[in-house]
Design a protein around this motif. Structure first.
Motif, short mmCIF file in Angstrom:
data_model
loop_
_atom_site.label_atom_id
_atom_site.label_comp_id
_atom_site.label_asym_id
_atom_site.label_seq_id
_atom_site.Cartn_x
_atom_site.Cartn_y
_atom_site.Cartn_z
N SER A 7 110.80 80.45 76.49
CA SER A 7 110.73 80.55 75.03
C SER A 7 110.50 82.00 74.63
CB SER A 7 109.58 79.68 74.51
OG SER A 7 108.34 80.23 74.94
N PRO A 8 110.67 82.33 73.35
CA PRO A 8 110.31 83.68 72.92
C PRO A 8 108.86 84.03 73.25
CG PRO A 8 111.63 82.62 71.23
CD PRO A 8 111.34 81.58 72.27
N GLU A 9 107.97 83.04 73.12
CA GLU A 9 106.56 83.28 73.48
C GLU A 9 106.43 83.65 74.96
OE1 GLU A 9 106.66 80.76 69.84
OE2 GLU A 9 107.71 80.71 71.76
N ASP A 10 107.19 82.94 75.80
CA ASP A 10 107.18 83.26 77.24
C ASP A 10 107.69 84.67 77.49
OD1 ASP A 10 106.32 80.67 77.86
OD2 ASP A 10 108.38 79.92 78.07
N MET A 11 108.74 85.06 76.78
CA MET A 11 109.31 86.39 76.96
C MET A 11 108.30 87.47 76.61
SD MET A 11 112.37 88.28 74.89
CE MET A 11 111.24 88.50 73.51
#
Length: 454
Positions: free
Chosen positions: A32-36
């Motif tokens: 996810s963007p959060e993971d990135m």
């Protein structure tokens, strides 16, 4: 800073999914963007252990994560793509030398391909290449000239897809005193020609003096360093202006002015820039860029927005730390680039969302008040970036080429980084941050954005 949820627009999520997020073998995102942002924050924070084995990198990771997740700061695209992954090449801007030799020219083509594969952009000066129809002693034939080799670089770039992210981008520079300068000026007159290149003429003070005096100007064959022919400087300048008006290119680089501000003149002469022209670099030098979202640097006071100078100072300090760390954790395509990049440790911290900031402040973009706001803002910005670099130098030491820099000659400014600030176009990262790009105005109040993903 307090951790906040990431507020992303549909366009931002689309760009991230197609270009930046890790994917599986089917091409589907597996983060996810959060993971990135977490992947990047963790990877870049780990550099602190190089300088302090007891560093609290968990706390620093949280600070970096919240800086990114709140869209207050965004590094250049390769950092978003590659941090914490196998490529681990995190810098955006590179300049490579192009010599007057078939073997060395194609070695540079290979080096550029490696850079493009990892998401970087390259600049080249083709000024050392002998002019078209000049002699080739080994074969007795005639040289094809720099424009022909620009086409070779262009086709190589066309073939390299940047890790599924985008096509590579290049800057070609030719000195105004090169015999093939007229061919260079008109090299993109046909739509689609050299489409992977921006082109800029390297202007000298000597040439501008000749333009002002309407004098003849010498074009020099770089192979033998002798006069090839004379041209009228004013007429040559008119050709540059005419094609810039017609095609939007060439741009111009004032080489003497750039080198007058070269922080490491004893290391080398600057002859090129990155693809968009904002970052002059030495041959084999690279630079990491990052931009602060000015639209987030405001606070409400008495029902009116004003610049939040305290927040801006804090974000500048953290962003300089982030970018300096990137230099340490990044992998480098070739050892020459690693050596000079780590030797000078150039960073380019800039801004985006300037037009949005003016709107929030109630200032018209095309006003004297906007100019005064920009001057005050960037004076503060530069000062605080310099102070942040000095503080890092106190902890980590100055950049290793410091003794050969202009700062050592002055004897007072002990910087961690040979350069600190750069204003970049921020084309894609401003989409992610949902703000106006760079320092550009809004060209329409209402518009429909088409995100090009191929």
């Amino acid at each position: 800073m307090e951790k906040q949820s990431i507020q992303l627009t549909p366009n931002a999520r689309l760009v991230l999914e197609k270009r930046y997020l890790k994917k599986d073998t089917r091409g589907l995102p597996v983060e996810s963007p959060e993971d990135m942002f977490r992947r990047m924050a963790s990877n870049v924070a780990s550099a602190d252990l190089i300088y302090d084995k007891n560093a609290d990198i968990n706390s620093l990771e949280e600070q970096f994560y919240n800086l990114l997740a709140t869209l207050q700061f965004m590094p250049n695209s390769p950092a978003l793509m590659n941090a914490g992954r196998d490529l681990q090449q995190l810098l955006a801007c590179f300049v490579l030398p192009v010599e007057d030799s078939i073997e060395l020219i194609f070695e540079t083509v290979k080096q550029a391909a490696l850079i493009h594969k990892s998401g970087g952009g390259t600049g080249f000066s083709f000024s050392r290449i002998r002019p078209r129809n000049d002699i080739v002693s080994t074969s007795g034939g005639c040289a094809s000239g720099p424009i022909s080799f620009m086409r070779v670089f262009n086709e190589a770039t066309e073939a390299i897809n940047q890790g599924g992210f985008r096509r590579g981008a290049n800057m070609a520079v030719l000195r105004v005193d090169h015999p093939d300068i007229l061919d260079f000026i008109s090299s993109k007159k046909v739509e689609g020609e050299l489409r992977n290149f921006n082109i800029s003429v390297g202007i000298t003070d000597k040439f501008m003096d000749a333009v002002e005096g309407n004098l003849d100007f010498q074009l020099i064959n770089p192979r033998v360093n002798s006069v090839a022919k004379l041209v009228n400087a004013s007429e040559l300048f008119e050709q540059i202006v005419r094609f810039a008006w017609k095609n939007g290119e060439p741009g111009i680089l004032f080489l003497d002015t750039i080198n007058a501000a070269n922080p490491t003149p004893f290391i080398g002469t600057i002859e090129g820039t990155n693809p968009c022209g904002e970052q002059p670099l030495l041959p084999y030098e690279a630079c990491v860029l990052g931009s602060i979202n000015l639209s987030r640097m405001v606070v409400l006071k008495n029902e009116k927005y004003v610049i939040d100078w305290n927040r801006l100072e804090h974000v500048i300090q953290l962003a300089v730390h982030f970018l300096d760390n990137v230099i340490d954790v990044s992998k480098y395509p070739i050892h020459q680039i690693e050596r000079i990049t780590k030797g000078n440790r150039k960073i380019g911290l800039g801004v985006m969302g300037f037009a949005d900031l003016l709107i929030k402040l109630g200032i018209s973009y095309n006003s004297e008040e906007a100019i005064q706001c920009a001057e005050g803002l960037m004076k503060f910005f530069s000062q605080k970036a310099n102070e942040a670099s000095i503080r890092l130098a106190e902890k980590r030491g100055v950049f290793s080429n410091y003794p050969k820099s202009i700062y050592a000659q002055k004897g007072n400014q002990r910087y961690r980084n040979a350069t600190r600030t750069t204003i970049a176009p921020t084309g894609t990262i401003s989409i992610i941050a949902n703000c106006s790009s760079g320092i550009e105005p809004l060209f329409a109040i209402v518009y429909k954005r088409h995100v090009l993903l191929e």
